[in-house]
Scaffold this motif. Structure first.
Motif, PDB file in Angstrom:
ATOM      1  N   MET A  66       0.853  -1.205   0.000  1.00 30.21           N
ATOM      2  CA  MET A  66       0.000   0.000   0.000  1.00 30.21           C
ATOM      3  C   MET A  66       0.880   1.243   0.000  1.00 30.21           C
ATOM      4  N   SER A  67       0.540   2.205  -0.876  1.00 29.45           N
ATOM      5  CA  SER A  67       1.311   3.446  -0.973  1.00 29.45           C
ATOM      6  C   SER A  67       1.137   4.289   0.274  1.00 29.45           C
ATOM      7  N   SER A  68       2.177   4.987   0.584  1.00 28.82           N
ATOM      8  CA  SER A  68       2.119   5.891   1.733  1.00 28.82           C
ATOM      9  C   SER A  68       1.376   7.176   1.350  1.00 28.82           C
ATOM     10  N   ALA A  69       1.008   7.923   2.361  1.00 23.43           N
ATOM     11  CA  ALA A  69       0.315   9.197   2.140  1.00 23.43           C
ATOM     12  C   ALA A  69       1.177  10.161   1.337  1.00 23.43           C
ATOM     13  N   HIS A  70       2.497  10.128   1.634  1.00 21.69           N
ATOM     14  CA  HIS A  70       3.413  11.035   0.927  1.00 21.69           C
ATOM     15  C   HIS A  70       3.422  10.728  -0.557  1.00 21.69           C
ATOM     16  N   GLU A  71       3.422   9.442  -0.904  1.00 25.62           N
ATOM     17  CA  GLU A  71       3.424   9.038  -2.304  1.00 25.62           C
ATOM     18  C   GLU A  71       2.117   9.440  -3.009  1.00 25.62           C
ATOM     19  N   LEU A  72       1.030   9.278  -2.287  1.00 26.02           N
ATOM     20  CA  LEU A  72      -0.267   9.654  -2.866  1.00 26.02           C
ATOM     21  C   LEU A  72      -0.350  11.162  -3.144  1.00 26.02           C
ATOM     22  N   TRP A  73       0.143  11.957  -2.163  1.00 26.36           N
ATOM     23  CA  TRP A  73       0.173  13.413  -2.376  1.00 26.36           C
ATOM     24  C   TRP A  73       1.041  13.781  -3.574  1.00 26.36           C
ATOM     25  N   ALA A  74       2.119  13.068  -3.743  1.00 30.25           N
ATOM     26  CA  ALA A  74       3.017  13.328  -4.868  1.00 30.25           C
ATOM     27  C   ALA A  74       2.333  13.010  -6.187  1.00 30.25           C
ATOM     28  N   ARG A  75       1.604  11.872  -6.225  1.00 33.91           N
ATOM     29  CA  ARG A  75       0.894  11.506  -7.448  1.00 33.91           C
ATOM     30  C   ARG A  75      -0.208  12.520  -7.804  1.00 33.91           C
ATOM     31  N   ILE A  76      -0.894  12.978  -6.744  1.00 32.33           N
ATOM     32  CA  ILE A  76      -1.945  14.000  -6.953  1.00 32.33           C
ATOM     33  C   ILE A  76      -1.336  15.274  -7.542  1.00 32.33           C
ATOM     34  N   ALA A  77      -0.179  15.671  -6.978  1.00 34.35           N
ATOM     35  CA  ALA A  77       0.487  16.878  -7.487  1.00 34.35           C
ATOM     36  C   ALA A  77       0.911  16.690  -8.926  1.00 34.35           C
ATOM     37  N   GLN A  78       1.413  15.476  -9.233  1.00 35.98           N
ATOM     38  CA  GLN A  78       1.843  15.196 -10.595  1.00 35.98           C
ATOM     39  C   GLN A  78       0.665  15.268 -11.578  1.00 35.98           C
ATOM     40  N   ILE A  79      -0.460  14.655 -11.168  1.00 38.49           N
ATOM     41  CA  ILE A  79      -1.652  14.690 -12.022  1.00 38.49           C
ATOM     42  C   ILE A  79      -2.168  16.132 -12.187  1.00 38.49           C
ATOM     43  N   SER A  80      -2.141  16.884 -11.074  1.00 38.46           N
ATOM     44  CA  SER A  80      -2.582  18.291 -11.138  1.00 38.46           C
ATOM     45  C   SER A  80      -1.729  19.083 -12.112  1.00 38.46           C
ATOM     46  N   ASP A  81      -0.399  18.837 -12.045  1.00 37.61           N
ATOM     47  CA  ASP A  81       0.489  19.525 -12.993  1.00 37.61           C
ATOM     48  C   ASP A  81       0.156  19.138 -14.417  1.00 37.61           C
ATOM     49  N   SER A  82      -0.142  17.824 -14.598  1.00 36.42           N
ATOM     50  CA  SER A  82      -0.483  17.359 -15.937  1.00 36.42           C
ATOM     51  C   SER A  82      -1.782  18.000 -16.432  1.00 36.42           C
ATOM     52  N   ILE A  83      -2.769  18.066 -15.528  1.00 41.17           N
ATOM     53  CA  ILE A  83      -4.047  18.701 -15.877  1.00 41.17           C
ATOM     54  C   ILE A  83      -3.827  20.157 -16.266  1.00 41.17           C
ATOM     55  N   GLU A  84      -3.017  20.875 -15.453  1.00 40.21           N
ATOM     56  CA  GLU A  84      -2.751  22.285 -15.741  1.00 40.21           C
ATOM     57  C   GLU A  84      -2.049  22.443 -17.075  1.00 40.21           C
ATOM     58  N   GLY A  85      -1.142  21.485 -17.339  1.00 39.03           N
ATOM     59  CA  GLY A  85      -0.448  21.523 -18.615  1.00 39.03           C
ATOM     60  C   GLY A  85      -1.400  21.343 -19.781  1.00 39.03           C
ATOM     61  N   HIS A  86      -2.328  20.356 -19.618  1.00 39.76           N
ATOM     62  CA  HIS A  86      -3.311  20.145 -20.669  1.00 39.76           C
ATOM     63  C   HIS A  86      -4.232  21.363 -20.828  1.00 39.76           C
ATOM     64  N   LYS A  87      -4.604  21.996 -19.687  1.00 43.03           N
ATOM     65  CA  LYS A  87      -5.439  23.204 -19.750  1.00 43.03           C
ATOM     66  C   LYS A  87      -4.725  24.312 -20.512  1.00 43.03           C
ATOM     67  N   GLN A  88      -3.409  24.459 -20.221  1.00 42.80           N
ATOM     68  CA  GLN A  88      -2.650  25.485 -20.919  1.00 42.80           C
ATOM     69  C   GLN A  88      -2.570  25.178 -22.398  1.00 42.80           C
ATOM     70  N   ALA A  89      -2.438  23.877 -22.693  1.00 45.08           N
ATOM     71  CA  ALA A  89      -2.396  23.477 -24.104  1.00 45.08           C
ATOM     72  C   ALA A  89      -3.722  23.780 -24.782  1.00 45.08           C
ATOM     73  N   ILE A  90      -4.823  23.533 -24.060  1.00 44.75           N
ATOM     74  CA  ILE A  90      -6.144  23.848 -24.615  1.00 44.75           C
ATOM     75  C   ILE A  90      -6.280  25.357 -24.845  1.00 44.75           C
ATOM     76  N   ARG A  91      -5.790  26.145 -23.861  1.00 47.40           N
ATOM     77  CA  ARG A  91      -5.861  27.600 -24.022  1.00 47.40           C
ATOM     78  C   ARG A  91      -5.046  28.057 -25.220  1.00 47.40           C
ATOM     79  N   ASP A  92      -3.868  27.460 -25.362  1.00 43.74           N
ATOM     80  CA  ASP A  92      -3.037  27.807 -26.521  1.00 43.74           C
ATOM     81  C   ASP A  92      -3.745  27.454 -27.821  1.00 43.74           C
ATOM     82  N   LEU A  93      -4.380  26.275 -27.832  1.00 42.55           N
ATOM     83  CA  LEU A  93      -5.106  25.857 -29.034  1.00 42.55           C
ATOM     84  C   LEU A  93      -6.292  26.793 -29.314  1.00 42.55           C
ATOM     85  N   GLU A  94      -6.986  27.223 -28.231  1.00 45.33           N
ATOM     86  CA  GLU A  94      -8.108  28.142 -28.404  1.00 45.33           C
ATOM     87  C   GLU A  94      -7.644  29.482 -28.967  1.00 45.33           C
ATOM     88  N   ILE A  95      -6.455  29.937 -28.504  1.00 46.58           N
ATOM     89  CA  ILE A  95      -5.897  31.184 -29.033  1.00 46.58           C
ATOM     90  C   ILE A  95      -5.577  31.033 -30.508  1.00 46.58           C
TER      91      ILE A  95
END
Length: 417
Positions: free
Chosen positions: A1-30
């Motif tokens: 079972m993953s530790s809490a620290h690892e889970l927080w890290a994965r969440i941060a990684q996914i959040s960064d990925s989501i933000e990256g995709h959002k920025q890519a969408i914004r760039d595409l919209e522009i």
């Protein structure tokens, strides 16, 4: 079972990925927006035109700033051009509507967008206003070129009394009118004359649906204005030719040595009014070119009318509403009167068919100078044209020989055709 620290890290990684995709969408919209703009440029003929040409089209098609504001909602390109065209924002109307805060906001915006160009301003008659309204008006008076004043049914002048003494050196056109017949409030008899006094470059003044008859008209003596060229009291509406009344009483307060156009239309002209007109022409000696009057003159006005017309030998255009009983006789028996007359127009009733030979005498006598004659009947009195055909031949012959344009009939039909 993953530790809490690892889970927080994965969440941060996914959040960064989501933000990256959002920025890519914004760039595409522009990019998409830019491509759409480019497509619009390809498809929209207006977008291919030079900026200056589109700007001029906007200016020619928008009568006021309220209409110009519609352009801001069409597209980004049109909005940019509209905001970059100061001339679109120089005609401002409805100043003085009850929603003062909103009006003041719009007024400030229009002034900014118009930069330093001359402005045309229409002012409502509403009485509720604040010091802020006056504070907005005063700084822009140096840009005021055209002023249209609406007067309420009680004769109240709205903001105008609060602008006494302020110079309006750019003002060239002044209009004062009421929605219905109104008399100028006797508590503010100086309002219009004060504007004229503080507008040394005024060239045109129109007043209709208003009356000054109840006023003493002796404020500060006669005002001499050397720039005013066109003065109109009352007017005829287009279409049915309805009369918008206004008394010419202000003539008693004016000396206008540069006046070229004088029109006055009132329901009745009293002998005292004719005396006032004579006194005005005597002291002004204006180089008058156009005279129109719509008052119904009686036989008693003949002599004083001759005196008035002798003071305007430069007159080239004379227009009367209804055939004054003595006017034809005056023109027949005083052939030296109005030597420069080129256009003569009689609009309204013609009396009866016995007038036609007298009209013919006037035209025959002035055949070498008169170029255009109209006898325009507003309401067709068929019985008054009975027997007209026998003189119509003479009118047609005179027109052919002299080159004079002769129109006798209604607006729809020239009986000489």
């Amino acid at each position: 079972m993953s530790s809490a620290h690892e889970l927080w890290a994965r969440i941060a990684q996914i959040s960064d990925s989501i933000e990256g995709h959002k920025q890519a969408i914004r760039d595409l919209e522009i990019q998409q927006c830019a491509i759409k703009s480019e497509l619009n440029t390809v498809l929209d003929l207006m977008a291919r035109l030079p900026f200056e040409m589109v700007s001029d089209i906007f200016f020619q098609s928008t009568p006021n700033a309220e209409a110009a504001s519609v352009l801001l909602a069409v597209c980004r390109s049109w909005s940019h051009i509209a905001l970059a065209t100061p001339s679109l924002w120089t005609t401002i109307s409805n100043l003085g509507v009850p929603d003062a805060a909103f009006t003041n906001l719009l007024f400030s915006l229009w002034l900014q967008r118009g930069q330093n160009l001359p402005i045309s301003l229409s002012m409502g008659p509403w009485k509720k206003f604040s010091d802020q309204d006056i504070d907005l008006l005063v700084p822009c008076l140096h840009r005021l070129q055209k002023l249209d004043i609406s007067i309420d049914s009680e004769g109240d002048m709205g903001y105008i009394p609060y602008l006494h003494g302020f110079p309006m050196k750019a003002l060239t056109h002044l209009t004062a009118h009421a929605m219905g017949e109104a008399e100028i409030d006797p508590n503010h008899p100086e309002d219009l004359l004060d504007i004229m006094r503080n507008a040394p470059n005024l060239v045109e003044f129109d007043m209709y649906r208003t009356s000054l008859d109840r006023l003493a008209m002796d404020f500060r003596g006669v005002l001499t204005h050397t720039s005013l060229r066109d003065l109109r009291f009352g007017k005829l509406e287009d279409g049915d030719g309805g009369l918008l009344n206004a008394s010419p009483a202000m003539l008693s307060q004016l000396t206008l040595p540069s006046l070229q156009t004088l029109h006055f239309f009132s329901t009745a002209m009293h002998f005292e009014d004719m005396e006032m007109l004579l006194a005005f022409l005597t002291r002004s000696s204006p180089p008058l070119l156009s005279l129109q009057f719509g008052s119904y003159l009686g036989d008693e006005h003949g002599e004083i009318m001759v005196a008035c017309l002798r003071l305007v030998p430069t007159l080239t255009s004379l227009s009367v509403l209804a055939l004054a009983p003595d006017l034809l006789d005056i023109l027949i028996h005083a052939p030296d009167l109005l030597p420069a007359l080129v256009n003569l127009k009689i609009r309204g009733d013609i009396g009866d068919r016995t007038e036609f030979p007298r009209v013919l005498s006037v035209l025959t006598q002035r055949r070498t100078s008169l170029r255009d004659f109209q006898l325009l009947v507003i309401y067709e009195p068929a019985e008054k044209f009975e027997g007209f055909e026998h003189v119509a031949v003479a009118f047609r012959q005179l027109a052919a020989e002299s080159g004079m344009r002769i129109y006798i009939g209604t607006r729809e039909k020239n009986l000489l055709d």
